[in-house]
Structure formats: C-alpha cells, structure tokens
Design a protein around this motif. Structure first.
Motif, short mmCIF file in Angstrom:
data_model
loop_
_atom_site.label_atom_id
_atom_site.label_comp_id
_atom_site.label_asym_id
_atom_site.label_seq_id
_atom_site.Cartn_x
_atom_site.Cartn_y
_atom_site.Cartn_z
N SER A 84 0.83 -1.21 0.00
CA SER A 84 0.00 0.00 0.00
C SER A 84 0.87 1.26 0.00
CB SER A 84 -0.95 0.00 1.19
OG SER A 84 -0.24 -0.01 2.42
N ARG A 137 0.84 4.11 -2.93
CA ARG A 137 0.59 5.53 -2.63
C ARG A 137 1.75 6.40 -3.07
NH1 ARG A 137 -1.64 3.72 2.04
NH2 ARG A 137 0.27 4.01 3.22
N ARG A 186 2.01 6.48 -7.06
CA ARG A 186 0.76 6.47 -7.82
C ARG A 186 0.83 7.27 -9.11
NH1 ARG A 186 -0.26 9.23 -3.18
NH2 ARG A 186 -0.70 11.44 -3.43
N GLU A 199 -6.60 -5.62 -7.57
CA GLU A 199 -5.93 -5.95 -6.30
C GLU A 199 -5.29 -4.71 -5.70
OE1 GLU A 199 -3.91 -8.63 -3.41
OE2 GLU A 199 -5.56 -9.01 -4.78
N ILE A 233 -6.18 -1.57 -6.16
CA ILE A 233 -7.25 -0.70 -5.67
C ILE A 233 -7.79 -1.22 -4.35
CG2 ILE A 233 -9.62 0.07 -6.15
CD1 ILE A 233 -8.74 0.15 -9.16
N ARG A 234 -7.96 -2.55 -4.26
CA ARG A 234 -8.44 -3.15 -3.01
C ARG A 234 -7.46 -2.87 -1.86
NH1 ARG A 234 -7.31 -7.06 0.04
NH2 ARG A 234 -5.82 -8.07 -1.34
N LEU A 258 -5.31 -0.38 -1.61
CA LEU A 258 -5.35 1.04 -1.25
C LEU A 258 -6.60 1.38 -0.44
CD1 LEU A 258 -3.98 2.69 -4.50
CD2 LEU A 258 -2.89 2.63 -2.24
N ARG A 259 -7.73 0.82 -0.79
CA ARG A 259 -8.96 1.06 -0.02
C ARG A 259 -8.83 0.52 1.40
NH1 ARG A 259 -13.63 -0.35 -4.37
NH2 ARG A 259 -13.59 1.67 -5.43
N LYS A 260 -8.28 -0.67 1.51
CA LYS A 260 -8.11 -1.30 2.82
C LYS A 260 -7.20 -0.48 3.72
CE LYS A 260 -6.44 -5.59 4.92
NZ LYS A 260 -5.81 -6.88 4.65
N HIS A 261 -6.20 0.15 3.13
CA HIS A 261 -5.20 0.90 3.90
C HIS A 261 -5.35 2.40 3.72
CE1 HIS A 261 -2.98 -2.71 5.02
NE2 HIS A 261 -3.23 -3.15 3.81
N SER A 262 -6.57 2.86 3.43
CA SER A 262 -6.75 4.29 3.19
C SER A 262 -6.60 5.11 4.46
CB SER A 262 -8.12 4.56 2.54
OG SER A 262 -9.15 4.16 3.42
#
Length: 175
Positions: free
Chosen positions: A40, A44, A47, A72, A74-75, A77-81
């Motif tokens: 992640s 970031r 990017r 994967e 995107i998933r 990044l969402r999980k670790h936003s």
C-alpha cells in the motif's frame, strides 16, 4: 521493479537486507523483517508514476492479469486508506503478535545447490529469534516446485485459506 525494491529498503520498515557473496560477486540476497505498508505504501508513493505508465500503455488493458492486479491494487489502497501507526517494542522490531516476513529471496542459478539459500534463510531465522518474533511467513508462487521443496525441507508449513493452499507458508519459532 527498481522502485519497488527501493521502497522496500527505504520505506518505514524494520528489515534485514542480507547478501551472500562469493569473492566480490553477489550470489544471493534476502529481504526479511517487519514490513509496514509494503504494497500500500509503494502504491501511494508511486501512484503518479504508475498511472502514467498505464496511460502510456493502453494495450495493458487487454490483459486479464493486468486487470486482476489493478483491482488488487485498488483493493489494497482502499483497505489501507486510513493510516495506522503501529507500535514497535523497545527491543526494536518485534511484537509478540507479529510475524517476521520474508519478502524476497533469490540465488543466482549458477550457485543454486551450494547452500546459499539455506544460509540466507538460517540467518533470517536467527534474526527473527533474536528480535523476539514467534513466527515467520512468506508467499511463493504455487507453481514454483523447486522453491516449495526448498521451504519444506527447512521446516516451513503450508498455510491453508478456506481449505485451499494459495502459496502461503508459515514457520513457528520456538523460544
């Protein structure tokens, strides 16, 4: 790949970066330790570069593997936003609930069978024990039979997810 490995070396990780040499030649390496935001953080931090690479290579969209990895990413990044700060113990690296991860290990094909991989893994095992870790983990391509045999001979156990093995190994460390 250069950007990814630079992130692994310079990111907010507590790592052991090991090299094995024969005379002046690097014949193997291993990165292990406690990785914070291994993927992640890389996504970031890079990017804009990654987006530019995708935009300048429209043919990538035709590849199923690319689309799978994009989803994967995107998933992840969402999980670790939400940035989480994880405490590190006074001993340096370890937290009893944490596992020492092997991110990458490689041995020059000319030196495979010489014990280089075993030496690197033994050293990581010793570092993990010294720093108070109770276990280790790694992931391997489930089709890489040579690596799978290697890890199993070193006492690593396959870790099942929902009754299925997806390339994850674990090793418990005795105190």
């Amino acid at each position: 790949m250069e950007r990814y490995y630079a992130w692994q070396l310079l990111g907010p990780h507590d790592i052991a970066a090991l090299g094995a040499y024969v005379e002046e030649d690097l014949v193997g390496f291993c990165f292990g330790g406690l990785f914070r935001g291994a993927m992640s953080g890389f996504l970031r931090r890079n990017r804009i570069f990654l987006i530019s690479q995708v935009l300048t290579r429209p043919a990538l969209w035709k590849r199923a593997l690319f689309r799978k990895r994009l989803l994967e990413g995107i998933r992840i990044l969402r999980k670790h936003s939400v940035r989480r700060v994880k405490p590190v113990t006074a001993a340096g690296l370890a937290s009893p609930s944490k596992s020492f991860g092997i991110l990458s290990i490689a041995v020059d094909p000319k030196y495979q069978g010489w014990g280089v991989g075993r030496l690197l893994m033994d050293r990581c095992d010793a570092i993990a024990r010294r720093d108070g870790f109770r276990g280790m983990h790694l992931t391997v391509n489930s089709g890489n039979e040579q690596a799978i045999r290697f890890y199993e001979t070193l006492g690593w156990m396959r870790s099942l997810e929902g009754g299925e093995w997806k390339g994850k190994f674990e090793k418990l460390l005795s105190p």
